[in-house]
Design a protein around this motif. Structure first.
Motif, short mmCIF file in Angstrom:
data_model
loop_
_atom_site.label_atom_id
_atom_site.label_comp_id
_atom_site.label_asym_id
_atom_site.label_seq_id
_atom_site.Cartn_x
_atom_site.Cartn_y
_atom_site.Cartn_z
N ARG A 449 8.44 10.38 -15.67
CA ARG A 449 8.11 8.75 -15.97
C ARG A 449 8.63 8.06 -14.96
O ARG A 449 7.96 6.98 -14.74
CB ARG A 449 8.83 8.51 -17.47
N ILE A 450 9.60 8.53 -14.24
CA ILE A 450 10.25 7.66 -13.24
C ILE A 450 9.53 7.70 -12.03
O ILE A 450 9.08 6.51 -11.32
CB ILE A 450 11.67 8.21 -12.82
N LYS A 451 9.05 8.60 -11.72
CA LYS A 451 7.72 8.98 -10.68
C LYS A 451 6.74 7.95 -11.13
O LYS A 451 6.01 7.38 -9.88
CB LYS A 451 7.59 10.37 -10.54
N ASN A 452 6.24 8.00 -12.23
CA ASN A 452 4.87 7.33 -12.51
C ASN A 452 5.27 5.68 -12.67
O ASN A 452 4.18 4.75 -12.46
CB ASN A 452 4.42 7.62 -13.86
N ARG A 453 6.48 5.16 -12.75
CA ARG A 453 6.83 3.83 -12.53
C ARG A 453 6.86 3.64 -11.40
O ARG A 453 8.07 3.46 -10.52
CB ARG A 453 8.23 3.64 -13.54
N ARG A 454 5.89 3.05 -10.58
CA ARG A 454 5.97 2.81 -9.23
C ARG A 454 5.27 1.35 -8.79
O ARG A 454 4.49 1.09 -9.61
CB ARG A 454 5.33 3.90 -8.33
N VAL A 455 5.29 0.91 -7.57
CA VAL A 455 4.43 -0.07 -6.99
C VAL A 455 3.91 0.55 -5.88
O VAL A 455 4.70 1.01 -4.71
CB VAL A 455 5.38 -1.37 -6.90
N GLU A 456 2.53 0.43 -5.46
CA GLU A 456 1.96 0.71 -4.42
C GLU A 456 1.43 -0.59 -3.39
O GLU A 456 1.70 -1.60 -4.17
CB GLU A 456 0.61 1.15 -4.72
N VAL A 457 1.60 -0.55 -2.28
CA VAL A 457 1.23 -1.54 -1.33
C VAL A 457 -0.22 -1.35 -0.45
O VAL A 457 -0.36 -0.44 0.00
CB VAL A 457 2.26 -1.69 -0.58
N TRP A 458 -0.82 -2.52 -0.62
CA TRP A 458 -2.28 -2.23 0.18
C TRP A 458 -2.57 -3.59 0.71
O TRP A 458 -2.14 -4.54 0.65
CB TRP A 458 -3.39 -2.28 -1.01
N VAL A 459 -3.02 -3.55 1.99
CA VAL A 459 -3.32 -4.64 2.96
C VAL A 459 -4.76 -4.73 3.25
O VAL A 459 -5.47 -3.55 3.59
CB VAL A 459 -2.28 -4.45 4.08
#
Length: 460
Positions: A449-459
């Motif tokens: 669950r910790i691994k799935n709680r994430r924020v990705e960055v796109w540019v």
């Protein structure tokens, strides 16, 4: 009466100001002062590092050599230590001074023992400090604080087989069944070759701790009796490469001639141990590489090595040593079926950055690595002209009974990252939350669950 400076006063002012600046820097940053780091006396080491074989076999000697060279030691050599998996790195300057650094690589757990009994200033670990280890060192401060815990790179546990093995991928569930001895032949997995031969690292190894936590314990299994055990990842890889029936696990730098398998966890797609998927920690068996130091440690060489390892030179050495550095890079992704439509649009029109933000357990606070990643991301955006509405943050999470709540929580995580970057003037194109879409790990335990709680960055 007004004061009129004389010519001698005017000449003295620049010198006075320069010394004031130097004095301020030395006061504010005592271990970064201009004075050279101390040299060795009577053959005694200036720094002692103990712990992970994964880090100590290749990466750590390279980092120490790089640091010594950056400090002006042109003649740097690596010599065998007193025992196997021990090294002594010696730097000699033009004026005859020596700096000696002793390295011992007997497993992550030995590093924390060395910190406790003061036989080392730094502990190298290929897994996070355990509760019992942190408690045993609590008299020296909080070993989980940002001052003590330093992520120097990312590694992935590669599942390796003989190059002739026809198998291409496995789930973590099947891996657990194989290494617990429940699955005994390759034919049970749809392959061929007869009995499966198991190879694993020893109990002192952070590599084994990571495998045990992510694979065995996560599925309620223990390692099968009769498994061949190794202190060295390189030796293990060599044995698997020579055994058509063998399977084992090693860090990226020790794959050598073996074949790697794609791995899936829970509902995630099967992923290879690729540089990008490990950098973002999406690969199911990715892990962080740490150096730990007591929070109030005064050894200036220890501080210098940590600073060097986190800098551009150090991160280049991390990558060159077969691991994954933390410098932010843009990667083009391929849209695929099963992605949400908004995510497919991102994949078509934008580039994903090689960093994910994750959080302290049970908290919306960025973890120690994420706090440094804010600085790395900011530098990337500034250097590439992406400060003004060209960046997208996408939050993800684990399932909730109410899908709308899962989506809201995932967006709140993205907003927590935005808050940190907005302090330095970053303006975002979009902030979104995709709830429990695109899991990278199983959701049936806390680690997943910790691994799935994430924020990705796109540019763009």
């Amino acid at each position: 009466m007004s004061y009129k400076p004389s010519a001698s006063d005017a000449q003295a002012w620049p010198v006075t100001i320069a010394w004031l600046i130097i004095g301020f820097i030395c006061y504010a940053f005592p271990w970064q002062a201009f004075a050279a780091l101390p040299s060795s006396h009577a053959g005694e080491p200036v720094l002692r590092v103990q712990g992970s074989n994964t880090i100590g076999a290749h990466l750590l000697p390279e980092l120490v050599k790089g640091l010594l060279q950056s400090e002006g030691y042109a003649d740097v050599s690596v010599q065998p230590g007193k025992a196997e998996n021990e090294l002594r790195v010696i730097g000699r300057s033009a004026d005859g001074k020596e700096a000696i650094v002793d390295l011992a690589a007997h497993g992550s757990s030995t590093g924390f023992v060395a910190l406790k009994d003061n036989s080392a200033e730094l502990a190298a670990a290929s897994r996070p400090i355990k509760d019992a280890e942190a408690a045993g060192l609590s008299a020296s401060g909080n070993l989980r604080s940002a001052k003590a815990e330093h992520v120097i790179g990312i590694d992935g546990l590669a599942i390796i087989v003989n190059p002739a093995n026809a198998l291409d991928e496995l789930t973590t569930d099947n891996l657990a069944r194989i290494f617990s001895g429940e699955v005994k032949t390759w034919e049970e997995l749809g392959g061929r070759g007869g009995a499966i031969h198991l190879y694993a690292r020893d109990d002192n190894s952070g590599t084994f701790d990571t495998f045990k936590e992510l694979v065995l314990a996560g599925h309620g299994k223990t390692l099968a009796n009769g498994t061949q055990r190794f202190e060295s990842s390189d030796q293990l890889s060599q044995q698997v490469s020579a055994d058509p029936q063998g399977i084992g696990f090693v860090g990226l730098s020790s794959i050598r001639k073996a074949k790697t398998l794609r791995i899936a966890d829970g509902d995630s797609q099967a992923m290879p141990p690729s540089t990008t998927l490990i950098a973002t920690e999406d690969y199911p068996l990715s892990r962080r590489l740490f150096l730990y130091m007591k929070p109030e440690e005064s050894n200036r060489w220890a501080h210098a090595l940590l600073q060097f390892a986190q800098g551009d030179q150090g991160q280049a050495l991390v990558s060159a040593s077969g691991f994954v550095g933390q410098r932010v890079q843009a990667v083009k992704m391929t849209p695929r079926a099963g992605m949400p439509q908004a995510y497919q649009s991102l994949a078509r029109d934008a580039q994903r950055l090689s960093v994910n933000f994750r959080f302290r357990e049970g908290s919306a606070t960025l973890d120690n690595k994420a706090q440094r990643d804010v600085e790395r991301l900011l530098a990337y955006l500034q250097q590439n002209g992406k400060m003004n509405k060209q960046t997208v943050l996408v939050g993800f999470g684990d399932p909730k009974q109410d899908p709308a709540r899962a989506e809201l929580l995932s967006k709140l995580r993205a907003m927590a990252v935005r808050r940190e970057l907005a302090k330095d003037g970053v303006m975002f194109r979009e902030i979104s939350g995709m709830g429990d879409a695109l899991p990278v790990a199983a959701n049936n335990d806390d680690d997943g669950r910790i691994k799935n709680r994430r924020v990705e960055v796109w540019v763009y």
